[in-house]
Design a protein around this motif. Structure first.
Motif, mmCIF file in Angstrom:
data_model
loop_
_atom_site.group_PDB
_atom_site.id
_atom_site.type_symbol
_atom_site.label_atom_id
_atom_site.label_comp_id
_atom_site.label_asym_id
_atom_site.label_seq_id
_atom_site.Cartn_x
_atom_site.Cartn_y
_atom_site.Cartn_z
ATOM 1 N N VAL A 28 17.427 16.753 -16.003
ATOM 2 C CA VAL A 28 16.447 15.709 -15.378
ATOM 3 C C VAL A 28 15.971 15.687 -14.205
ATOM 4 C CG1 VAL A 28 15.630 13.398 -15.729
ATOM 5 C CG2 VAL A 28 16.748 14.606 -17.615
ATOM 6 N N GLU A 29 14.954 15.779 -13.593
ATOM 7 C CA GLU A 29 14.778 15.282 -12.338
ATOM 8 C C GLU A 29 14.408 13.738 -11.948
ATOM 9 O OE1 GLU A 29 11.932 17.882 -9.757
ATOM 10 O OE2 GLU A 29 10.672 15.902 -9.876
ATOM 11 N N GLY A 30 14.820 13.280 -11.026
ATOM 12 C CA GLY A 30 14.589 12.138 -10.462
ATOM 13 C C GLY A 30 13.853 11.703 -9.433
ATOM 14 N N ARG A 31 12.895 10.926 -9.160
ATOM 15 C CA ARG A 31 11.939 10.708 -7.900
ATOM 16 C C ARG A 31 12.182 9.473 -7.680
ATOM 17 N NH1 ARG A 31 6.457 14.178 -9.768
ATOM 18 N NH2 ARG A 31 7.335 16.272 -9.928
ATOM 19 N N PHE A 32 12.074 8.970 -6.260
ATOM 20 C CA PHE A 32 12.274 8.014 -5.659
ATOM 21 C C PHE A 32 11.244 7.241 -4.524
ATOM 22 C CE2 PHE A 32 15.973 10.952 -6.547
ATOM 23 C CZ PHE A 32 16.615 10.019 -7.251
ATOM 24 N N PRO A 33 10.297 6.649 -5.178
ATOM 25 C CA PRO A 33 9.269 6.160 -4.106
ATOM 26 C C PRO A 33 9.654 5.670 -2.982
ATOM 27 C CG PRO A 33 8.554 5.764 -6.343
ATOM 28 C CD PRO A 33 9.923 6.167 -6.305
ATOM 29 N N GLU B 191 15.537 3.608 -6.981
ATOM 30 C CA GLU B 191 16.641 3.740 -6.116
ATOM 31 C C GLU B 191 16.281 3.632 -4.748
ATOM 32 O OE1 GLU B 191 20.119 3.183 -5.876
ATOM 33 O OE2 GLU B 191 20.274 4.730 -7.534
ATOM 34 N N GLY B 192 16.880 3.378 -3.524
ATOM 35 C CA GLY B 192 16.618 3.441 -2.263
ATOM 36 C C GLY B 192 16.058 1.958 -1.672
ATOM 37 N N VAL C 84 7.336 4.508 3.715
ATOM 38 C CA VAL C 84 7.989 3.170 3.289
ATOM 39 C C VAL C 84 9.024 2.775 4.165
ATOM 40 C CG1 VAL C 84 9.166 2.251 1.420
ATOM 41 C CG2 VAL C 84 7.321 3.767 0.874
ATOM 42 N N PHE C 85 9.835 3.647 4.513
ATOM 43 C CA PHE C 85 11.089 3.403 5.679
ATOM 44 C C PHE C 85 10.518 3.152 7.070
ATOM 45 C CE2 PHE C 85 13.448 4.830 9.314
ATOM 46 C CZ PHE C 85 14.703 3.960 9.081
ATOM 47 N N GLU D 27 0.977 -1.167 -0.094
ATOM 48 C CA GLU D 27 0.015 -0.106 0.046
ATOM 49 C C GLU D 27 0.910 1.240 -0.045
ATOM 50 O OE1 GLU D 27 -3.070 2.069 3.061
ATOM 51 O OE2 GLU D 27 -2.790 -0.007 3.090
ATOM 52 N N ALA D 28 2.128 1.362 0.842
ATOM 53 C CA ALA D 28 2.769 2.703 1.094
ATOM 54 C C ALA D 28 3.627 2.755 -0.370
ATOM 55 C CB ALA D 28 3.743 2.359 2.018
ATOM 56 N N VAL D 29 4.122 1.531 -1.024
ATOM 57 C CA VAL D 29 4.791 1.877 -2.230
ATOM 58 C C VAL D 29 4.029 2.309 -3.217
ATOM 59 C CG1 VAL D 29 6.221 0.636 -3.999
ATOM 60 C CG2 VAL D 29 6.640 0.198 -1.598
#
Length: 662
Positions: A506-511, A366-367, A517-518, A243-245
């Motif tokens: 370019v912008e990166g976004r990291f779900p 990433e992450g 999530v953490f 759900e969180a991801v």
């Protein structure tokens, strides 16, 4: 994303030329517009990559009372919800931007606003009533933010080259920063590779006024005591993680006024985020992949599986060793750091493909490895602990063979080496035991340094920063904290992340770096994340229905690129010989000339092939450090002020007779 810069000086008003030069140095971060604010104490500069409220979100920005002025790099993904709450408290908005939400959030909650933000940011906020400048960085350090002092000035910027636009700022490599890089792969905040240049520690904000600079922590990764994890039901944790991801990915895909694409690496992390995106897209999803012509590094088979499953519009770039060698100087220029792997350069070529296809935002995986325990270093630590309790040689050999099925020169193929690798004696109460082997291996490169450049103590400094309760955490939790504190922020999100993305605007976004999530992963027992030697077990369970079994079950293969093999080519670019010539080595004064000569001879004989892990890192460390010194120390030239372009200026200095905005 954007670029920010500025000056706080309670003694001397900042001249416009300085702030314009600082903005010019980071113009690649924001090609869509620029602006600056200036009063008698503070100057704020901004170069804009327009993504949210393209027409209205011009910076610098202020609120209705003009008490707070702000420049901001990044995104606040829950800005819609925060704006609704702030309106209910009486705040009036002029734009639909997340930038203006920060202004009102500060007015309403002060520093507590940072805990409310779900996003990635580097913020500079001048509170004219309190007479203080606030610098804030997001929880993980996704967005870069540096600062330095020069006389009465405190300068800050998204990139170090912007600080060097003030020619009174010292340009000199720092031995402690080099020691960090040759221990943990990158300088560890607040240190950088440059003397006197600091970076804002992730999860903190700085309060700067006429009395000095004070640091405050608003967040850091923390874990429950071992055996006291509050969420112990595997199925419940699986459902919560899913759900969180999904929600984190949805926010990062939908909260944009320009098209958003997705990286597809061939691993489970980007497969999950790309699969979730297709669930919310009302048009074709565009995905982008990095291929290698060298089959040892290529993941094209798995990328094909996933894009066929999703039916995306797909583009890929196939990178050769020659491409890497040619791109490496530009990668160092943008990273403002040396590195021990060539991996950043191909990532820069991938972001160039994204931009060439008309996209300026991508979602990536990433992450996930840090948050959900996906790296070999976590498995190695577990194997090391098991081998300490297991006398049977056959069992020990089997454990090492399970670790690196993807690696041609695996330690498991050389039993004697594996025994020494996994049985190095470390103190049983050593909080850094998971990372000691990496640190010891990498630090051996320091033997090549010139004696004047040598320092020590990086590992001790890192461990001294661990929270006081870390000794009560599960060993995996301690290893995760160390990985987030070192490799994630300093290397993966910087040299290999933000800098290679922003080299092409370019912008990166990291779900997976959504703090929710953490929180779910941290509350779960270690065996939910690392189940036996099955890494990211919880994530695999959560998304088994969306990802092909061949990807779910494939052995973990970290992203790698050819290192020395990209350098020792028959037609290697001229810069390689120039950077390692005896004259250049002596002039830079970083490396022992004889040690470099022997290393380069070895590489030429082997043509870069078959060199061990440490020698590969030595080659890359020497070359990139030489490039860094040449470009940002020896040959640096401050940029001219911005060429004619739209620049919004807000001037309230006493030198502006009208006292009006211009």
């Amino acid at each position: 994303m954007c670029g920010i810069c500025g000056v706080f000086d309670p003694v001397t008003t900042t001249p416009p030329d300085l702030i314009l030069r600082m903005m010019t140095a980071i113009a690649h971060r924001g090609p869509d517009g620029s602006g600056y604010f200036r009063d008698d104490t503070t100057a704020l500069g901004h170069t804009r990559l327009a993504i949210i409220d393209v027409d209205g979100g011009v910076q610098p920005m202020t609120g209705e009372h003009e008490r707070v002025w702000l420049v901001f790099n990044g995104e606040i993904f829950n800005y819609v919800e925060l704006a609704d709450e702030l309106r209910s408290r009486g705040h009036r908005f002029r734009t639909a931007s997340d930038t203006e939400v920060i202004v009102h959030a500060w007015e309403e909650w002060g520093p507590d606003c940072f805990r409310r933000f779900n996003g990635q940011w580097a913020i500079a906020l001048w509170d004219r009533r309190a007479r203080e400048l606030i610098l804030s960085r997001d929880r993980y350090g996704i967005q870069p933010l540096y600062y330095t002092r020069s006389g009465s000035r405190v300068l800050f910027a998204s990139e170090i080259k912007s600080l060097f636009s003030d020619l009174t700022v010292t340009r000199e490599l720092d031995p402690d920063g080099i020691d960090d890089l040759l221990t943990a792969w990158s300088p560890v905040a607040p240190r950088t590779l440059f003397t006197g240049i600091r970076q804002v520690v992730p999860g903190t904000y700085l309060q700067i006024d006429e009395h000095g600079v004070t640091s405050h922590m608003y967040w850091e990764p923390a874990f429950p005591d071992r055996g006291a994890e509050p969420a112990r039901d595997l199925q419940h944790n699986t459902e919560r993680l899913r759900e969180a991801v999904i929600d984190a990915t949805r926010l990062r895909f939908q909260r944009s006024d320009v098209p958003v694409g997705a990286y597809l690496s061939g691993g489970i992390d980007s497969a999950v985020t790309a699969a979730v995106i297709t669930e919310f897209a009302d048009a074709d999803v565009h995905t982008f992949s990095l291929r290698f012509t060298d089959a040892e590094y290529d993941e094209g088979h798995y990328q094909r599986l996933m894009r066929q499953r999703l039916g995306t519009v797909h583009r890929e770039v196939a990178v050769t060793g020659e491409d890497i060698a040619e791109a490496l100087p530009r990668a160092v220029w943008h990273a403002e750091s040396a590195f021990l792997r060539s991996a950043p350069a191909p990532m820069m070529l991938l972001s160039q493909l994204v931009r060439d296809e008309g996209y300026k935002v991508v979602v990536t995986g990433e992450g996930a490895d840090e948050v959900l325990a996906g790296y070999d270093i976590f498995r190695e630590a577990k194997v090391r602990a098991l081998m300490a309790e297991e006398p049977d040689a056959a069992v020990r050999a089997e454990l090492t063979e399970q670790l690196y099925p993807w690696m041609r020169r695996s330690p498991g193929q050389v039993p004697a080496f594996a025994e020494s690798f996994f049985n190095r004696p470390f103190a049983p109460n050593d909080l850094g035991v998971s990372h000691r082997t990496r640190w010891v291996t990498t630090a051996s490169i320091a033997s090549m340094l010139h004696p004047d450049r040598r320092a020590s103590g990086s590992a001790d400094r890192i461990l001294a920063d661990m929270p006081t309760g870390a000794a009560r955490w599960d060993p995996l939790s301690r290893a995760q904290w160390l990985e987030m504190r070192t490799l994630l922020s300093g290397y993966l999100l910087s040299s290999q992340g933000d800098r290679m993305l922003m080299a092409n605007s370019v912008e990166g976004r990291f779900p997976f770096l959504d703090h929710r999530v953490f929180d779910i992963a941290a509350a779960a027992p270690a065996e939910h994340k690392l189940h036996g030697l099955d890494e990211k077990h919880l994530l695999k369970r959560a998304f088994a229905d969306l990802i092909p079994a061949e990807i779910i079950d494939r052995p973990k293969q970290p992203y790698r690129a050819p290192d020395a093999a990209s350098i020792f080519l028959t037609d290697a670019p001229d810069w390689v010989a120039d950077a390692t010539s005896p004259g250049e080595i002596v002039a830079a004064g970083i490396w022992n000339p004889r040690a470099v000569e022997l290393l380069m001879q070895k590489g030429r004989r082997a043509e870069g092939r078959g060199m061990g892990n440490t020698d590969n890192m030595r080659v890359m460390g020497v070359l990139t450090m030489q490039l860094l010194h040449r470009m940002l120390v020896r040959d640096w030239r401050a940029p001219e002020p911005l060429p004619p372009r739209p620049v919004v200026t807000f001037d309230r200095t006493s030198g502006n007779p009208a006292g009006e905005w211009t």
